[in-house]
Design a protein around this motif. Structure first.
Motif, PDB file in Angstrom:
ATOM      1  N   LEU A  30       2.109  -3.220  -0.992  1.00 18.41           N
ATOM      2  CA  LEU A  30       2.967  -1.794  -1.061  1.00 18.41           C
ATOM      3  C   LEU A  30       2.378  -0.946  -2.265  1.00 18.41           C
ATOM      4  CD1 LEU A  30       6.087  -4.454  -1.594  1.00 18.41           C
ATOM      5  CD2 LEU A  30       5.918  -3.176   0.817  1.00 18.41           C
ATOM      6  N   ALA A  31       3.293   0.155  -1.945  1.00 23.83           N
ATOM      7  CA  ALA A  31       2.878   1.423  -3.044  1.00 23.83           C
ATOM      8  C   ALA A  31       2.993   1.385  -4.435  1.00 23.83           C
ATOM      9  CB  ALA A  31       3.662   1.810  -2.279  1.00 23.83           C
ATOM     10  N   ALA A  32       4.054   0.216  -4.558  1.00 27.10           N
ATOM     11  CA  ALA A  32       4.488  -0.399  -5.888  1.00 27.10           C
ATOM     12  C   ALA A  32       3.450  -0.375  -6.341  1.00 27.10           C
ATOM     13  CB  ALA A  32       5.767  -1.109  -6.120  1.00 27.10           C
ATOM     14  N   ASP A  33       2.328  -1.226  -5.863  1.00 31.46           N
ATOM     15  CA  ASP A  33       1.077  -1.844  -6.224  1.00 31.46           C
ATOM     16  C   ASP A  33      -0.310  -1.211  -6.515  1.00 31.46           C
ATOM     17  OD1 ASP A  33       2.365  -4.468  -6.439  1.00 31.46           O
ATOM     18  OD2 ASP A  33       1.906  -5.120  -4.356  1.00 31.46           O
ATOM     19  N   HIS A  34       0.273   0.078  -5.734  1.00 28.91           N
ATOM     20  CA  HIS A  34      -1.218   1.067  -6.067  1.00 28.91           C
ATOM     21  C   HIS A  34      -2.187   1.053  -7.321  1.00 28.91           C
ATOM     22  CE1 HIS A  34      -0.389   2.616  -1.711  1.00 28.91           C
ATOM     23  NE2 HIS A  34       0.196   1.135  -1.818  1.00 28.91           N
ATOM     24  N   ASP A  35      -0.981   1.720  -7.855  1.00 27.39           N
ATOM     25  CA  ASP A  35      -1.285   2.060  -9.597  1.00 27.39           C
ATOM     26  C   ASP A  35      -2.584   0.641 -10.347  1.00 27.39           C
ATOM     27  OD1 ASP A  35      -2.312   4.303 -11.162  1.00 27.39           O
ATOM     28  OD2 ASP A  35      -0.292   2.965 -12.804  1.00 27.39           O
ATOM     29  N   ALA A  36      -1.874  -0.722  -9.535  1.00 29.97           N
ATOM     30  CA  ALA A  36      -1.910  -1.555 -10.039  1.00 29.97           C
ATOM     31  C   ALA A  36      -3.429  -1.802  -9.692  1.00 29.97           C
ATOM     32  CB  ALA A  36      -1.098  -2.863 -10.728  1.00 29.97           C
ATOM     33  N   LEU A  37      -3.474  -1.815  -8.522  1.00 33.89           N
ATOM     34  CA  LEU A  37      -5.081  -2.155  -8.307  1.00 33.89           C
ATOM     35  C   LEU A  37      -5.771  -1.051  -8.646  1.00 33.89           C
ATOM     36  CD1 LEU A  37      -5.741  -3.776  -5.741  1.00 33.89           C
ATOM     37  CD2 LEU A  37      -6.065  -1.826  -4.921  1.00 33.89           C
ATOM     38  N   ARG A  38      -5.220  -0.105  -9.372  1.00 34.85           N
ATOM     39  CA  ARG A  38      -6.153   1.176  -9.133  1.00 34.85           C
ATOM     40  C   ARG A  38      -7.373   0.419 -11.404  1.00 34.85           C
ATOM     41  NH1 ARG A  38      -5.863   5.521 -13.160  1.00 34.85           N
ATOM     42  NH2 ARG A  38      -4.059   5.572 -12.638  1.00 34.85           N
ATOM     43  N   GLN A  39      -5.510  -0.083 -11.454  1.00 34.52           N
ATOM     44  CA  GLN A  39      -6.162  -0.098 -13.157  1.00 34.52           C
ATOM     45  C   GLN A  39      -6.688  -1.904 -13.508  1.00 34.52           C
ATOM     46  OE1 GLN A  39      -3.020   0.105 -15.666  1.00 34.52           O
ATOM     47  NE2 GLN A  39      -1.247   0.753 -13.959  1.00 34.52           N
ATOM     48  N   LEU A  40      -6.718  -1.995 -12.104  1.00 35.54           N
ATOM     49  CA  LEU A  40      -7.402  -3.637 -12.486  1.00 35.54           C
ATOM     50  C   LEU A  40      -9.592  -3.579 -11.777  1.00 35.54           C
ATOM     51  CD1 LEU A  40      -8.014  -5.942 -12.441  1.00 35.54           C
ATOM     52  CD2 LEU A  40      -7.161  -6.408 -10.024  1.00 35.54           C
ATOM     53  N   LEU A  41      -8.889  -2.011 -10.618  1.00 35.99           N
ATOM     54  CA  LEU A  41     -10.770  -1.469 -10.909  1.00 35.99           C
ATOM     55  C   LEU A  41     -11.000  -1.408 -12.050  1.00 35.99           C
ATOM     56  CD1 LEU A  41     -13.347  -0.697  -8.391  1.00 35.99           C
ATOM     57  CD2 LEU A  41     -12.231   1.146  -8.214  1.00 35.99           C
ATOM     58  N   ALA A  78     -13.400   3.822  -5.775  1.00 40.46           N
ATOM     59  CA  ALA A  78     -12.700   3.988  -4.824  1.00 40.46           C
ATOM     60  C   ALA A  78     -12.236   2.450  -4.175  1.00 40.46           C
ATOM     61  CB  ALA A  78     -12.553   4.863  -4.011  1.00 40.46           C
ATOM     62  N   ALA A  79     -11.504   1.913  -4.404  1.00 40.32           N
ATOM     63  CA  ALA A  79     -10.948   0.259  -4.564  1.00 40.32           C
ATOM     64  C   ALA A  79     -10.003   0.877  -2.885  1.00 40.32           C
ATOM     65  CB  ALA A  79      -9.618  -0.051  -5.208  1.00 40.32           C
ATOM     66  N   THR A  80     -10.469   0.485  -1.958  1.00 36.21           N
ATOM     67  CA  THR A  80      -9.667   1.094  -0.736  1.00 36.21           C
ATOM     68  C   THR A  80      -9.290  -0.154   0.319  1.00 36.21           C
ATOM     69  OG1 THR A  80     -11.634  -0.168   1.263  1.00 36.21           O
ATOM     70  CG2 THR A  80     -12.120   2.266   0.576  1.00 36.21           C
ATOM     71  N   LYS A  81      -8.468   0.455   1.398  1.00 36.60           N
ATOM     72  CA  LYS A  81      -7.520  -0.661   2.181  1.00 36.60           C
ATOM     73  C   LYS A  81      -5.822  -0.653   1.248  1.00 36.60           C
ATOM     74  CE  LYS A  81     -11.346  -2.123   4.610  1.00 36.60           C
ATOM     75  NZ  LYS A  81     -11.444  -3.699   5.080  1.00 36.60           N
ATOM     76  N   VAL A  82      -5.834  -0.092   0.688  1.00 37.80           N
ATOM     77  CA  VAL A  82      -4.584   0.202  -0.076  1.00 37.80           C
ATOM     78  C   VAL A  82      -3.200   0.160   1.013  1.00 37.80           C
ATOM     79  CG1 VAL A  82      -5.454   0.648  -2.217  1.00 37.80           C
ATOM     80  CG2 VAL A  82      -4.899   1.739  -0.709  1.00 37.80           C
ATOM     81  N   ASP A  83      -3.415   0.134   1.777  1.00 38.83           N
ATOM     82  CA  ASP A  83      -2.403   0.393   2.829  1.00 38.83           C
ATOM     83  C   ASP A  83      -2.316  -1.111   3.313  1.00 38.83           C
ATOM     84  OD1 ASP A  83      -4.265   0.203   4.469  1.00 38.83           O
ATOM     85  OD2 ASP A  83      -3.975   0.552   6.042  1.00 38.83           O
ATOM     86  N   GLN A  84      -3.141  -1.936   2.470  1.00 42.11           N
ATOM     87  CA  GLN A  84      -2.768  -3.542   2.961  1.00 42.11           C
ATOM     88  C   GLN A  84      -1.388  -4.458   1.852  1.00 42.11           C
ATOM     89  OE1 GLN A  84      -6.566  -5.214   2.590  1.00 42.11           O
ATOM     90  NE2 GLN A  84      -6.647  -5.561   5.052  1.00 42.11           N
TER      91      GLN A  84
END
Length: 489
Positions: free
Chosen positions: A371-382, A363-369
């Motif tokens: 924008l919500a539009a980037d949350h899924d991209a961060l999950r995909q990057l992980l 789990a990638a943490t601290k995604v509140d840092q």
């Protein structure tokens, strides 16, 4: 003289009876304790066999916020009327009745200090809980409404044993598969990378010049250990690197003395084995083996014996904005721990003695840092980083999942001049608004692509005010709960 003898015998008998009457309560207490322990163990075994107990290992790479995650997770489950868990089916359906935190049975580990961590979050002003520097264990008894017609009281309980440990310890597990010479060659390769070598050029030169055949000076080797430990700390704080060994050197100041030799060229295994016991190589080899046997092996034997599922928390945002070397190092860490766990579904009886990890979650943490539009991209990057690393594990039937969460949401989104922004309080309590650099679902392939992230790391935020009213805001902790426990509830 006979009366005297008779009197003496009588006194001995009375003394013996007195001692027996005194020892009787102690014996009864021992019997009661043994009975309770036997009952506890029989309940434990029954819960395991009936699939009503599950053990989850939880760790976090540096800066991932493990203590905060555990505190938020426990609070949400213990206070269903105050939590918002629509992605967790029992909460959505009204079947989550609450949970109780209890000591873990027969773990030998200290309990997680939940109340202290919760008090830090609920304080005014709030603060982050202190990082844990040791392993701990606890049981969370989750009470659920049962929809089965013939269940007596219409309730069931799932016992979730949580075993958490520092991510630095996880980095030591590959040492079990490497002897000292192999570890030295592996470290020599790491030292050759530009980022690491620039941090400590003098130490690098000293270790490279150290002759394996020379007579060892314990004083000199101890001095090198101090410099090597400082180097490891710099790798973490300045470069945000993850794959650092020995991991315990980052948490305490014990004189483990585990230092790598960077030049073993021209020496094969036979030649190294023939060296004098007083040689630099043999002295450092003994220190390495002592560390593995005294620190790493007992941790694996005691901690991983019961783990069914493993969760690894990752500060993906900090890693990404630290640059290419940091991301590559994290990928290297994943690669070296991929074969540490026993994978697969446990058989009926192996659930009791030697279960296998049947689900692995990152789990990638601290995604509140961001924008919500980037949350899924961060999950995909992980997920991209995990894809190749754990391909063998998946082929053996192990499901690997990636998620993006914030255990405590510290920011809110708003607009300024038509642009989306994040707003929150920094660690000094100053209110601020900021934009983050856009997160892409793929890592940059060229050096120019990394300039997009250079110098653009989002600020560290303080917990939000107002949580003492009973609500801990989060992002997708419910989705992570569903991955961890959805099939058990």
């Amino acid at each position: 003289m006979e009366p005297k003898v008779t009197e003496c015998v009588s006194l001995d008998r009375e003394d013996s009876m007195s001692r027996e009457s005194q020892s009787r309560p102690h014996l009864k207490e021992k019997l009661r304790r043994w009975s309770r322990e036997a009952q506890d163990k029989s309940h434990w075994a029954a819960e395991r066999l009936l699939d009503r107990r599950i053990c989850i290992g939880i760790t976090g790479l540096s800066g991932a916020g493990k203590s905060t995650f555990l505190t938020s997770l426990i609070y949400q489950l213990c206070n269903p009327e105050k939590s918002q868990l629509p992605g967790f089916a029992p909460a959505l359906n009204g079947d989550l009745l609450g949970a109780e935190l209890k000591p873990a049975l027969d773990s030998g580990l200290a309990p997680f200090d939940y109340q202290t961590c919760l008090s830090a979050l609920m304080a005014e002003p709030p603060s982050w809980p202190q990082s844990t520097r040791d392993a701990s264990a606890m049981e969370l008894h989750i009470h659920l409404r049962s929809r089965r017609r013939f269940r007596g009281n219409g309730r069931k309980t799932l016992v979730v044993e949580l075993r958490d440990y520092p991510g630095e310890w996880l980095m030591d597990l590959p040492l079990l598969r490497m002897d000292y010479a192999e570890w030295c060659r592996h470290q020599a390769h790491l030292f050759s990378t530009d980022a690491r070598s620039m941090l400590a050029p003098q130490l690098t030169a000293q270790l490279a010049a150290l002759s394996p055949q020379a007579n060892a000076s314990e004083v000199n080797l101890d001095e090198l250990w101090g410099e090597y430990r400082a180097y490891l700390l710099s790798c973490r704080t300045k470069l945000n690197l993850s794959y650092l060994q020995p991991g315990r050197a980052l948490l305490d100041e014990e004189a483990y003395g585990v230092v790598p030799l960077l030049d073993l060229r021209g020496l094969d295994a036979g030649q190294l084995a023939a060296l004098s016991e007083s040689s630099v190589f043999k002295v450092l080899q003994a220190r390495y083996e002592r560390y593995v046997q005294a620190q790493v092996k007992p941790f694996v034997d005691s901690h991983f014996r019961h783990i069914d599922r493993q969760l690894v928390l990752v500060d993906m945002i900090g890693t990404l904005f630290a640059g290419e070397q940091s991301l590559e190092d994290m990928r290297l860490a994943f690669a070296h721990i991929a074969d540490t766990f026993r994978y697969g579904e446990s058989g009926f009886l192996s659930k009791l003695w030697r279960p296998k990890v049947n689900r692995l979650l990152f789990a990638a943490t601290k995604v509140d840092q961001v924008l919500a539009a980037d949350h899924d991209a961060l999950r995909q990057l992980l997920g991209q980083q995990l894809q190749q690393t754990f391909s063998d594990a998946r082929h053996r039937g192990l499901p690997v999942f990636s998620e993006a969460i914030a255990a405590v949401r510290c920011s809110r989104e708003g607009q300024k001049n038509g642009r989306r922004m994040l707003m929150g309080y920094d660690l000094e309590g100053q209110y601020l608004g900021f934009e983050n650099a856009e997160i892409f679902a793929q890592a940059p392939y060229e050096e120019q692509g990394w300039s997009h992230y250079a110098g653009a790391a989002p600020p560290q935020l303080r917990p939000p005010v107002g949580m003492q009213e009973g609500h801990i805001p989060h992002i997708r902790v419910d989705a992570l709960l569903n991955l961890l426990l959805g099939d058990k509830v």
